[in-house]
Design an enzyme around this catalytic site. Structure first.
Site, short mmCIF file in Angstrom:
data_model
loop_
_atom_site.label_atom_id
_atom_site.label_comp_id
_atom_site.label_asym_id
_atom_site.label_seq_id
_atom_site.Cartn_x
_atom_site.Cartn_y
_atom_site.Cartn_z
N GLU A 121 -9.92 -4.19 -28.18
CA GLU A 121 -11.14 -3.60 -28.73
C GLU A 121 -12.26 -3.77 -27.70
O GLU A 121 -12.40 -4.85 -27.14
CB GLU A 121 -11.54 -4.31 -30.03
N GLY A 253 -15.29 -14.34 -29.96
CA GLY A 253 -14.96 -15.54 -30.74
C GLY A 253 -13.54 -15.42 -31.24
O GLY A 253 -12.74 -16.33 -31.17
N ALA A 254 -13.22 -14.22 -31.76
CA ALA A 254 -11.89 -13.97 -32.30
C ALA A 254 -11.70 -12.46 -32.39
O ALA A 254 -12.66 -11.70 -32.30
CB ALA A 254 -11.75 -14.59 -33.68
N MET A 255 -10.43 -12.02 -32.57
CA MET A 255 -10.14 -10.59 -32.65
C MET A 255 -9.07 -10.34 -33.70
O MET A 255 -8.04 -10.99 -33.70
CB MET A 255 -9.67 -10.09 -31.28
N GLU A 256 -9.36 -9.36 -34.59
CA GLU A 256 -8.55 -9.17 -35.80
C GLU A 256 -7.27 -8.36 -35.61
O GLU A 256 -6.83 -7.69 -36.53
CB GLU A 256 -9.42 -8.48 -36.86
N ASN A 257 -6.63 -8.38 -34.42
CA ASN A 257 -5.37 -7.63 -34.24
C ASN A 257 -4.53 -7.78 -35.50
O ASN A 257 -4.37 -8.88 -36.02
CB ASN A 257 -4.56 -8.17 -33.06
N HIS A 289 -13.62 -14.20 -41.75
CA HIS A 289 -14.09 -12.93 -41.20
C HIS A 289 -12.89 -12.09 -40.71
O HIS A 289 -12.74 -10.92 -41.04
CB HIS A 289 -15.06 -13.23 -40.05
N GLU A 290 -12.01 -12.73 -39.94
CA GLU A 290 -10.89 -11.97 -39.35
C GLU A 290 -9.86 -11.56 -40.40
O GLU A 290 -9.24 -10.51 -40.31
CB GLU A 290 -10.20 -12.80 -38.24
N GLU A 312 -17.85 -4.82 -38.98
CA GLU A 312 -18.27 -6.18 -38.62
C GLU A 312 -19.15 -6.82 -39.69
O GLU A 312 -18.98 -7.97 -40.04
CB GLU A 312 -18.98 -6.17 -37.27
#
Length: 833
Positions: A121, A253-257, A289-290, A312
């Site tokens: 992303e 911080g993080a990624m929602e794959n 969140h993720e 987001e």
């Protein structure tokens, strides 16, 4: 789209010695219009073979890549239409820029190791394989990874089969549901994991070797959240497994794959012995969140990036809601208001802000809108909307939206229509006034007997006639101990009759609305008494002085009025109001740091902070509230930096003890105490802290010492810390931290800008073009410059273009002007007084 992808069959073979990878893919697609050119997104890849088939026959093709346009153009000898397959072989780089398919380096038992991971992303899947790299081009994926036998491979789906072939293993993963390219994940490394189950779903926390024991908190929470979200959305989690993966190098911080969420190590690994309260809370918020994204974003995806904010801010809003369910004692909604609303209003009261719903043309522009408007303002607008329509209607509309659009793409408008239908209220027209125009309103209230006269106008910190336009649909709610009246305020001005014998009121009751309030003098006097007697809820006690302070910065109020009003908070017992009054008093003192009137402000601030510390004490107690730990560290470090003798002496005593026995200080206080040691320290302290940094076992501990290293008064030592941050000892993902900390140090303004100019090219190389962290570095300049430097800063950025930070640059210059004007007004006010 003229060509619609149906399925990608992908095979990757990464080489972690040469840092390259080879790949092959077969794309099945449907060509809607007859044409003789196929254009795919493609960057930093070398195409080694290309075969196109139409109706089962090979069509002669010649592929050509265009680096500047990031595309692969395939010219065909004849026109094609209908079902086609594109068969490609290619080679790429496992880069160290934390985007696309990249490598991450870490040390284990003194040995340097590597792993390969992805971050696609917004538009970087094209760096791993040629594709139609936009959210709407959803397809299914059959992924295979070939890796050395010592490695494990991970993707979005579970392993369907694996087979050893000599020194390598080939992993085949199950077919994904239809999904956008930005959510695809590939990982190869020496991993270990903790495994749990929720019904039929396997859930794992995956770490580099030796770290899995720190994944327990995250695994337990992940299980609880998965079940809760399924219930709330009324839709089962759509995949057979969910992995939470800790990656040593990670820009965001993080990624929602989908099914394979990646995190920074500090945001997934929790060690009750060494982690702070703040870390625990942050881990919970980010996991929540993720996981919310697995539905909102992954199952239903935005049509185009202009709706990124909805993805987001929705995940931010839901994250708070659900963590609050599990940990009500954390006081999370109040913290949300203190953090998200303050940050969002700070950015949104600039002329250089942007509307939530912003036009995005190119991938570079997408990176610029991952900001406080997309996350925080958006979250506040959703909170306001939920309050306006009521929680049951909000949830009902949401469920309908998700079930109507699952496995598809939707626009923000589709959600407003769904919530509008569920609530039978004018949701779309109300919410669009907050999305389509920049900024937010200030509501001015004047009281005449029982009548209130209200006016709304755009609120700016740097008043400017050209930017005054704007009219909002404001859900206006008045209250005291409970809500007295609720209206939708849609015109420039209106009048409200108060019920007879009203003893006073707060406008924007519960601070649900995203706007500021300016009361007339009479109302403010009443409110001061009501605050003092705690006759209004904590969140409203917070809001009144929060608005008042902001009005000082914009020149609508006098600083002395704020100082006088702050007296009413001396006996304050809520975290929210206490921490914000404390922040505001500290910020006034540090703004006035070199001025003759700094002492007068220090008097107010020191008194206030000493009272807080007296109530909290130095040492954590069993009876502490969760937020006490957050407040205690902040209070001690500010008193230390205001040179309070008692605090300084105690902190230095504890620091000496800490050097001998590292477990003698609670993790919540280590950074504060080490910072005070630095503030009063010399070159010897600098080398002690550097050694502590180098020997720290976890990334979280390292960052505390890195923070403390930026707290010296001595300019030479500050430069030394900044130089240290450029060495291989500090990961590029943490590069922005020392810069932001030095910017916040009142002695930092003497060194930071000079240092940045000198090292800009190196920083640019280390952090990497297009890295979202660059905006933080640019923004930090606002703390160390004044408006006499405006021209110099502009010229510097003209000569050193940093794409993706243009908007931040103009916001930073505006903040510099606001700060300079504020300081000049303070000088005048305190001189005349």
């Amino acid at each position: 789209m003229e060509i619609i992808p149906i399925n990608y069959q992908l095979t990757f073979e990464p080489d972690l010695k040469k840092f390259t990878f080879s790949g092959s893919e077969i794309i099945s697609a449907d060509c809607k219009k007859s044409n003789n050119t196929i254009i795919l997104d493609c960057a930093e890849l070398k195409i080694t073979s290309c075969i196109v088939k139409s109706q089962g026959k090979i069509v002669k093709s010649s592929p050509k890549t265009n680096e500047k346009k990031e595309e692969l153009q395939i010219k065909l000898s004849q026109k094609i239409k209908g079902k086609i397959t594109i068969d490609l072989e290619f080679q790429g780089i496992l880069n160290d820029r934390l985007l696309g398919f990249y490598r991450s380096q870490y040390v284990q038992n003194g040995k340097t190791k590597y792993l390969a991971t992805t971050q696609f992303e917004a538009a970087d899947a094209r760096r791993a394989f040629p594709c139609w790299d936009e959210p709407e081009a959803k397809a299914t994926f059959d992924i295979s990874i070939i890796a050395d036998n010592k490695f494990t491979a991970i993707s979005n789906m579970p392993i369907k089969s694996k087979k050893k072939i000599g020194a390598k293993t080939i992993y085949h993963f199950s077919k994904t549901p239809i999904v956008s390219t930005y959510l695809i994940y590939l990982g190869v490394g020496e991993f270990e994991y903790l495994t749990g189950r929720v019904g039929k779903i396997q859930i794992r926390v995956i770490t580099t070797k030796g770290n899995k024991s720190k994944g327990k908190f995250s695994l337990d929470l992940g299980k609880k959240l998965l079940t809760s979200y399924e219930k709330y959305f009324g839709i089962k989690y759509p995949l057979p497994k969910l992995d939470l993966i800790a990656v040593p190098d990670f820009a965001a911080g993080a990624m929602e794959n989908w099914g394979a969420i990646t995190f920074r190590e500090t945001i997934l690994l929790y060690d009750p012995k060494t982690s702070s309260t703040k870390t625990k809370q942050f881990i919970a918020e980010v996991i929540s969140h993720e996981i919310a994204h697995q539905w909102f974003g992954n199952l239903v995806t935005m049509k185009w990036w202009n709706d990124l904010w909805l993805n987001e801010s929705f995940a931010t809003f839901m994250a708070t809601k659900f963590v609050d369910k599990f940990y009500p004692e954390w006081d999370l909604w109040n913290q949300f208001v203190e953090d998200a609303m303050n940050v969002a209003m700070g950015l949104d009261s600039l002329k250089t802000t942007h509307p939530i719903d912003v036009k995005v043309n190119s991938p570079a522009e997408i990176r610029e809108i991952f900001d406080a408007i997309s996350y925080d303002k958006g979250g506040c607008i959703l909170r306001m909307l939920e309050h306006y329509v009521g929680e049951p209607n909000f949830q009902k509309g949401l469920k309908k939206y998700l079930s109507d659009f699952k496995y598809q793409n939707a626009k923000g408008q589709d959600l407003w229509d769904a919530i509008g239908k569920a609530s039978k209220m004018p949701v779309s027209s109300m919410v669009n006034t907050w999305l389509k125009q920049p900024g937010f309103p200030l509501v001015e209230i004047n009281q005449d007997g029982n009548t209130l006269k209200l006016e709304q106008k755009r609120y700016l910190l740097e008043p400017d006639k050209k930017f005054n336009k704007g009219l909002w649909s404001i859900p206006l709610s008045l209250g005291l101990e409970s809500e007295i009246s609720k209206k939708l305020f849609t015109k420039k001005s209106m009048s409200i009759k108060l019920p007879k014998n009203t003893l006073g009121f707060v406008a924007n009751y519960g601070r649900k609305g995203f706007f500021r309030v300016k009361y007339d003098e009479g109302i403010l006097l009443d409110l001061k008494m009501l605050v003092d007697e705690k006759r209004i809820p904590a969140i409203d006690r917070w809001a009144i002085q929060n608005d008042l302070f902001s009005l000082c910065v914009s020149g609508d109020e006098q600083v002395r009025n704020y100082l006088d009003f702050s007296d009413a908070y001396f006996e304050e017992d809520s975290y929210l109001a206490s921490v914000n009054v404390a922040h505001n008093l500290a910020s006034l003192y540090f703004r006035a740091f070199d001025e003759p009137f700094a002492e007068e402000i220090r008097g107010y601030a020191v008194n206030y902070f000493r009272k807080i510390l007296f109530n909290l004490g130095w040492d954590p107690k069993k009876s502490d509230k969760h937020t006490d730990a957050l407040l205690r560290g902040f209070t001690i470090s500010v008193l230390g930096k205001m040179n309070d003798d008692v605090v300084t002496e105690e902190a230095l005593r504890r620091y000496k003890k800490f050097l001998k026995s590292p477990s003698s200080i609670s993790p919540d206080l280590i950074e504060s105490i080490c910072s005070i040691a630095a503030w009063n320290g010399n070159a010897k302290t600098h080398s002690e802290l550097t050694k502590l940094y180098k020997n720290a076992k976890t990334m979280e501990e390292k960052l505390r010492f890195l923070g403390a290293l930026c707290s010296f008064k001595d300019k030479k030592l500050l430069v030394k810390s900044l130089d240290f941050s450029q060495t291989s000892q500090v990961r590029s993902q943490n590069m922005q931290l020392p810069i932001m900390k030095v910017a916040a140090n009142p002695y930092g303004d003497k060194v930071l800008w000079v240092w940045l100019k000198k090292n800009w090219k190196r920083i640019n190389k280390k952090v990497g073009h297009g890295n979202p962290l660059f905006n933080r570095i640019v923004a930090s300049i606002a703390s160390v410059a004044d408006d006499s430097m405006e021209k110099e800063i502009k010229t510097f950025f003209k000569k050193n273009p940093t794409p993706g930070t243009e908007r931040t640059q103009s916001q930073t210059l505006e903040r510099i002007r606001i700060n300079s004007k504020f300081l000049r007004r303070m000088r005048k006010e305190f001189k005349d007084g």
